[in-house]
Design a protein around this motif. Structure first.
Motif, PDB file in Angstrom:
ATOM      1  N   PRO A 327     -61.740 -13.896 -19.530  1.00 42.00           N
ATOM      2  CA  PRO A 327     -61.737 -15.184 -18.821  1.00 42.00           C
ATOM      3  C   PRO A 327     -61.210 -15.015 -17.398  1.00 42.00           C
ATOM      4  CG  PRO A 327     -59.900 -15.070 -20.353  1.00 42.00           C
ATOM      5  CD  PRO A 327     -60.728 -13.835 -20.588  1.00 42.00           C
ATOM      6  N   GLY A 328     -61.678 -15.867 -16.501  1.00 39.68           N
ATOM      7  CA  GLY A 328     -61.156 -15.845 -15.131  1.00 39.68           C
ATOM      8  C   GLY A 328     -61.984 -15.072 -14.146  1.00 39.68           C
ATOM      9  N   GLY A 329     -63.083 -14.442 -14.612  1.00 35.66           N
ATOM     10  CA  GLY A 329     -63.965 -13.730 -13.698  1.00 35.66           C
ATOM     11  C   GLY A 329     -63.276 -12.573 -13.004  1.00 35.66           C
ATOM     12  N   GLU A 330     -63.459 -12.500 -11.672  1.00 36.86           N
ATOM     13  CA  GLU A 330     -62.926 -11.377 -10.895  1.00 36.86           C
ATOM     14  C   GLU A 330     -61.403 -11.319 -10.948  1.00 36.86           C
ATOM     15  OE1 GLU A 330     -62.681 -10.244  -6.188  1.00 36.86           O
ATOM     16  OE2 GLU A 330     -64.558 -11.100  -6.922  1.00 36.86           O
ATOM     17  N   ILE A 331     -60.737 -12.477 -10.782  1.00 39.61           N
ATOM     18  CA  ILE A 331     -59.267 -12.509 -10.803  1.00 39.61           C
ATOM     19  C   ILE A 331     -58.751 -12.122 -12.189  1.00 39.61           C
ATOM     20  CG2 ILE A 331     -57.238 -13.977 -10.580  1.00 39.61           C
ATOM     21  CD1 ILE A 331     -58.516 -13.229  -7.941  1.00 39.61           C
ATOM     22  N   GLY A 332     -59.392 -12.645 -13.239  1.00 35.36           N
ATOM     23  CA  GLY A 332     -58.989 -12.275 -14.597  1.00 35.36           C
ATOM     24  C   GLY A 332     -59.118 -10.795 -14.842  1.00 35.36           C
ATOM     25  N   PHE A 333     -60.219 -10.203 -14.356  1.00 33.09           N
ATOM     26  CA  PHE A 333     -60.432  -8.758 -14.479  1.00 33.09           C
ATOM     27  C   PHE A 333     -59.322  -7.992 -13.760  1.00 33.09           C
ATOM     28  CE2 PHE A 333     -62.156  -5.024 -12.211  1.00 33.09           C
ATOM     29  CZ  PHE A 333     -62.456  -4.196 -13.286  1.00 33.09           C
ATOM     30  N   LEU A 334     -59.002  -8.377 -12.525  1.00 28.01           N
ATOM     31  CA  LEU A 334     -57.990  -7.665 -11.743  1.00 28.01           C
ATOM     32  C   LEU A 334     -56.615  -7.764 -12.388  1.00 28.01           C
ATOM     33  CD1 LEU A 334     -59.059  -8.666  -8.116  1.00 28.01           C
ATOM     34  CD2 LEU A 334     -59.282  -6.424  -9.187  1.00 28.01           C
ATOM     35  N   ALA A 365     -66.034  -3.081 -11.886  1.00 27.11           N
ATOM     36  CA  ALA A 365     -65.609  -3.647 -10.605  1.00 27.11           C
ATOM     37  C   ALA A 365     -66.795  -3.786  -9.654  1.00 27.11           C
ATOM     38  CB  ALA A 365     -64.526  -2.761  -9.986  1.00 27.11           C
ATOM     39  N   ASP A 366     -67.651  -2.771  -9.625  1.00 32.33           N
ATOM     40  CA  ASP A 366     -68.827  -2.808  -8.757  1.00 32.33           C
ATOM     41  C   ASP A 366     -69.768  -3.940  -9.172  1.00 32.33           C
ATOM     42  OD1 ASP A 366     -70.228  -1.709  -6.558  1.00 32.33           O
ATOM     43  OD2 ASP A 366     -71.638  -0.760  -7.928  1.00 32.33           O
ATOM     44  N   LYS A 367     -69.932  -4.134 -10.476  1.00 34.37           N
ATOM     45  CA  LYS A 367     -70.815  -5.199 -10.976  1.00 34.37           C
ATOM     46  C   LYS A 367     -70.255  -6.576 -10.642  1.00 34.37           C
ATOM     47  CE  LYS A 367     -73.509  -4.305 -14.234  1.00 34.37           C
ATOM     48  NZ  LYS A 367     -74.192  -3.924 -15.495  1.00 34.37           N
ATOM     49  N   PHE A 375     -60.558  -1.614  -4.266  1.00 34.37           N
ATOM     50  CA  PHE A 375     -60.148  -1.471  -5.655  1.00 34.37           C
ATOM     51  C   PHE A 375     -59.367  -0.169  -5.861  1.00 34.37           C
ATOM     52  CE2 PHE A 375     -61.303  -0.481 -10.204  1.00 34.37           C
ATOM     53  CZ  PHE A 375     -60.611  -1.542 -10.768  1.00 34.37           C
ATOM     54  N   GLY A 376     -59.823   0.900  -5.220  1.00 33.39           N
ATOM     55  CA  GLY A 376     -59.138   2.187  -5.335  1.00 33.39           C
ATOM     56  C   GLY A 376     -57.741   2.152  -4.749  1.00 33.39           C
ATOM     57  N   VAL A 377     -57.580   1.508  -3.590  1.00 29.80           N
ATOM     58  CA  VAL A 377     -56.251   1.399  -2.974  1.00 29.80           C
ATOM     59  C   VAL A 377     -55.331   0.551  -3.849  1.00 29.80           C
ATOM     60  CG1 VAL A 377     -54.981   0.526  -0.976  1.00 29.80           C
ATOM     61  CG2 VAL A 377     -57.130   1.755  -0.637  1.00 29.80           C
ATOM     62  N   LEU A 378     -55.871  -0.542  -4.402  1.00 34.06           N
ATOM     63  CA  LEU A 378     -55.085  -1.401  -5.295  1.00 34.06           C
ATOM     64  C   LEU A 378     -54.572  -0.608  -6.494  1.00 34.06           C
ATOM     65  CD1 LEU A 378     -54.179  -4.311  -6.147  1.00 34.06           C
ATOM     66  CD2 LEU A 378     -56.359  -4.471  -7.372  1.00 34.06           C
ATOM     67  N   VAL A 427     -48.712  -4.964  -5.179  1.00 36.51           N
ATOM     68  CA  VAL A 427     -49.983  -5.134  -5.884  1.00 36.51           C
ATOM     69  C   VAL A 427     -50.446  -6.584  -5.767  1.00 36.51           C
ATOM     70  CG1 VAL A 427     -51.089  -5.109  -8.155  1.00 36.51           C
ATOM     71  CG2 VAL A 427     -49.594  -3.227  -7.492  1.00 36.51           C
ATOM     72  N   ALA A 428     -49.516  -7.525  -5.989  1.00 34.27           N
ATOM     73  CA  ALA A 428     -49.853  -8.953  -5.894  1.00 34.27           C
ATOM     74  C   ALA A 428     -50.261  -9.330  -4.474  1.00 34.27           C
ATOM     75  CB  ALA A 428     -48.660  -9.790  -6.347  1.00 34.27           C
ATOM     76  N   LEU A 429     -49.609  -8.747  -3.465  1.00 34.05           N
ATOM     77  CA  LEU A 429     -49.958  -9.041  -2.070  1.00 34.05           C
ATOM     78  C   LEU A 429     -51.373  -8.570  -1.735  1.00 34.05           C
ATOM     79  CD1 LEU A 429     -46.651  -8.177  -0.159  1.00 34.05           C
ATOM     80  CD2 LEU A 429     -47.661 -10.428  -0.477  1.00 34.05           C
ATOM     81  N   ILE A 430     -51.751  -7.398  -2.250  1.00 31.04           N
ATOM     82  CA  ILE A 430     -53.103  -6.885  -1.970  1.00 31.04           C
ATOM     83  C   ILE A 430     -54.156  -7.787  -2.612  1.00 31.04           C
ATOM     84  CG2 ILE A 430     -54.687  -4.960  -2.372  1.00 31.04           C
ATOM     85  CD1 ILE A 430     -52.323  -3.076  -2.121  1.00 31.04           C
ATOM     86  N   ILE A 431     -53.875  -8.267  -3.835  1.00 30.64           N
ATOM     87  CA  ILE A 431     -54.823  -9.175  -4.493  1.00 30.64           C
ATOM     88  C   ILE A 431     -54.899 -10.501  -3.750  1.00 30.64           C
ATOM     89  CG2 ILE A 431     -55.291 -10.469  -6.614  1.00 30.64           C
ATOM     90  CD1 ILE A 431     -54.042  -8.173  -8.183  1.00 30.64           C
ATOM     91  N   THR A 432     -53.740 -10.994  -3.295  1.00 35.77           N
ATOM     92  CA  THR A 432     -53.695 -12.292  -2.607  1.00 35.77           C
ATOM     93  C   THR A 432     -54.268 -12.211  -1.200  1.00 35.77           C
ATOM     94  OG1 THR A 432     -51.662 -12.769  -3.840  1.00 35.77           O
ATOM     95  CG2 THR A 432     -52.181 -14.220  -2.002  1.00 35.77           C
ATOM     96  N   PHE A 433     -53.994 -11.109  -0.498  1.00 40.03           N
ATOM     97  CA  PHE A 433     -54.476 -10.923   0.881  1.00 40.03           C
ATOM     98  C   PHE A 433     -55.331  -9.656   0.943  1.00 40.03           C
ATOM     99  CE2 PHE A 433     -50.240 -12.923   1.053  1.00 40.03           C
ATOM    100  CZ  PHE A 433     -50.574 -14.138   1.642  1.00 40.03           C
ATOM    101  N   PRO A 434     -56.589  -9.744   0.543  1.00 44.27           N
ATOM    102  CA  PRO A 434     -57.456  -8.547   0.471  1.00 44.27           C
ATOM    103  C   PRO A 434     -57.620  -7.824   1.800  1.00 44.27           C
ATOM    104  CG  PRO A 434     -58.498 -10.443  -0.601  1.00 44.27           C
ATOM    105  CD  PRO A 434     -57.307 -10.959   0.128  1.00 44.27           C
TER     106      PRO A 434
END
Length: 490
Positions: A327-334, A365-367, A375-378, A427-434
């Motif tokens: 659930p949650g799509g991209e964010i849920g996956f991350l 991730a690519d899909k 994604f690799g840096v994260l 990690v949270a900062l990278i997700i929040t500020f790509p």
């Protein structure tokens, strides 16, 4: 048997986890699982015997991979610099520079950790050097044991994320992306993480000043012009080396492999200039480099054997369906992936995570449309915690091996916990500020995204070069343009 055939992929993954929990070497556990389940699949009629004929070609492909040459170059460079006394000179000089302020020695350790990360890329070298040199001094002048050990261990792990990091080379190879892009993308997160470490020490000096006192006047032996001269002579060589390695890569002058070769040559020149290059030092560095390179290649070969069988039994599709249904799509996956990597890092180091987990996550991730460099840096920032996790973090073991008897193992563990939390905040900062992960040409990245989505424009042809206007103007301009092109062709 039908149930076994239908669940071959989860059984294979579960068997790998079981092998690792029993303590078998990762490279051999991977290869043994791949061969064992390949033979079971052939026996059950699920796979063809010709499957294993692809193995020699894949293994020769690993041996012919130029990108992996950067690993021995950067490892050798780091070991030569660590043994030539550069870390000692940097810590002494920056310690004198920051000595008059509260927490000065801790700031010096963080900045030296960042400089060593940008020149060596080897966690063990950074942690051991700073543990031997700075820890006794910090304890002598009244630093809190937990703060001192935590700062040293965390600063050493900056070599994981600040280029030329070895893990970024592996990530680029596994994700099929440029090492230069990975290096460029990781630079800002690495500097932000360094800033967060500094901010934590500042907070400690405000809340509990006695935990990080300033150096007393008698300990500050360098002042004025002598201190300035010492700063210049200690800082300029590593900064030149950083430009030689990273600057040439970012400017497109050299490939990462060529940059690593120049870095190794530069490290040898620095060691010669300090009159510290000996045959024994060179031999030790070469032996350690050979062992680490063989370690990486053996894991890569094992993961190739495992991956061949795992994909043949549709393991990649099993993982893909499992993760895409979250659930949650991209964010849920991350969120799920980062929690999983964080937990696995308690038991596996970053090499093992990169070779086992990343190839399974990258296609999903690519899909989902996630940029693979980002994604690799994260994941690299998340994997950094594998060095800091009590009780199995390698950085904690390195520090324990050189810490004086006054430091208890529990002090090292408790000191590491705040910095693990800071790494998770990153990690949270990278997700929040790509946009923290920025690399390459934005226009080129947009074209790659459109190509992946199937919305890329058609290739530019002759008609797209022709200027638009009235019919008469257009006919005249077209004729002139065609004549010009014909003349160029002749």
């Amino acid at each position: 048997m039908e149930w076994v055939i239908a669940n071959m992929a989860p059984l294979m993954f579960g068997a790998l986890v079981l092998f690792l929990l029993f303590g078998y070497p990762v490279a051999f556990a991977l290869a043994a699982n791949g061969i064992l389940f390949g033979l079971i699949g052939i026996e059950l009629g699920l796979l063809q015997p010709a499957l294993f004929q692809a193995l020699p070609e894949r293994i020769f492909g690993i041996m012919a991979n130029d990108t992996l040459l950067a690993i021995p170059f950067f490892t050798f460079m780091g070991l030569i610099l660590e043994r030539s006394g550069m870390a000692e000179d940097l810590l002494d000089t920056i310690g004198q520079l920051f000595g008059p302020i509260r927490g000065g020695l801790a700031f010096a350790v963080i900045f030296v950790g960042a400089l060593l990360a940008a020149t060596t890329g080897v966690v063990a070298a950074s942690v051991i050097s700073m543990g031997l040199i700075s820890l006794p001094i910090m304890l002598r002048y009244g630093y809190d044991k937990r703060l001192a050990t935590g700062v040293i261990a965390a600063s050493g792990t900056l070599a994981q994320i600040i280029p030329p990091s070895l893990v970024l080379i592996i990530m680029a190879d596994q994700l099929g992306r440029s090492v230069g892009d990975m290096y460029e993308g990781a630079m800002v997160p690495g500097l932000v993480l360094t800033g967060l470490y500094v901010g934590y020490v500042v907070l400690i000096t405000i809340i509990k000043p006695s935990a990080a006192p300033a150096l007393p006047p008698e300990a500050r032996t360098l002042r004025g012009s002598k201190l300035l001269l010492r700063v210049l002579t200690a800082l300029v060589p590593p900064l030149v080396l950083i430009f030689l390695v990273l600057g040439t890569i970012f400017l497109g002058i050299a490939t990462p492999t060529e940059g690593g070769a120049m870095g190794a040559a530069g490290a040898l020149i620095l060691a010669v200039s300090r009159k510290r290059l000996t045959w024994q030092l060179t031999r030790q560095a070469m032996e350690t480099t050979g062992k680490l390179s063989a370690f990486v290649i053996f894991i890569l070969v094992g993961s190739t054997v495992f991956g061949l069988t795992f994909r043949a039994v549709d393991g990649d599709l099993w993982v893909e369906h499992l993760l895409l249904s979250l659930p949650g799509g991209e964010i849920g996956f991350l969120v799920v992936v980062n929690i999983m990597v964080f937990l696995l890092a308690f038991f596996l180091d970053f090499f093992e995570l990169a070779f086992i987990i990343v190839p399974l996550l990258a296609p999903v991730a690519d899909k989902l449309g996630i940029d693979l460099v980002w994604f690799g840096v994260l994941l690299a920032v998340n994997m950094q915690t594998s060095f800091m996790h009590p009780p199995f973090g390698f950085a904690l073991f390195y520090l324990r091996s050189v810490a004086p008897p006054a430091i208890k193992t529990t002090d090292i563990y408790w000191g590491a916990i705040p910095f693990v939390c800071i790494q998770l905040i990153m990690v949270a900062l990278i997700i929040t500020f790509p946009n923290l992960v920025s690399y390459g040409d934005e226009h080129q990245k947009e074209l790659q995204r459109m190509e992946r989505d199937g919305t890329a424009p058609p290739p530019a042809g002759l008609d797209t070069l022709i200027p638009q206007g009235t019919d008469d103007e257009q006919s005249s301009d077209n004729a002139d343009l065609l004549k010009g092109l014909q003349g160029d062709a002749k």
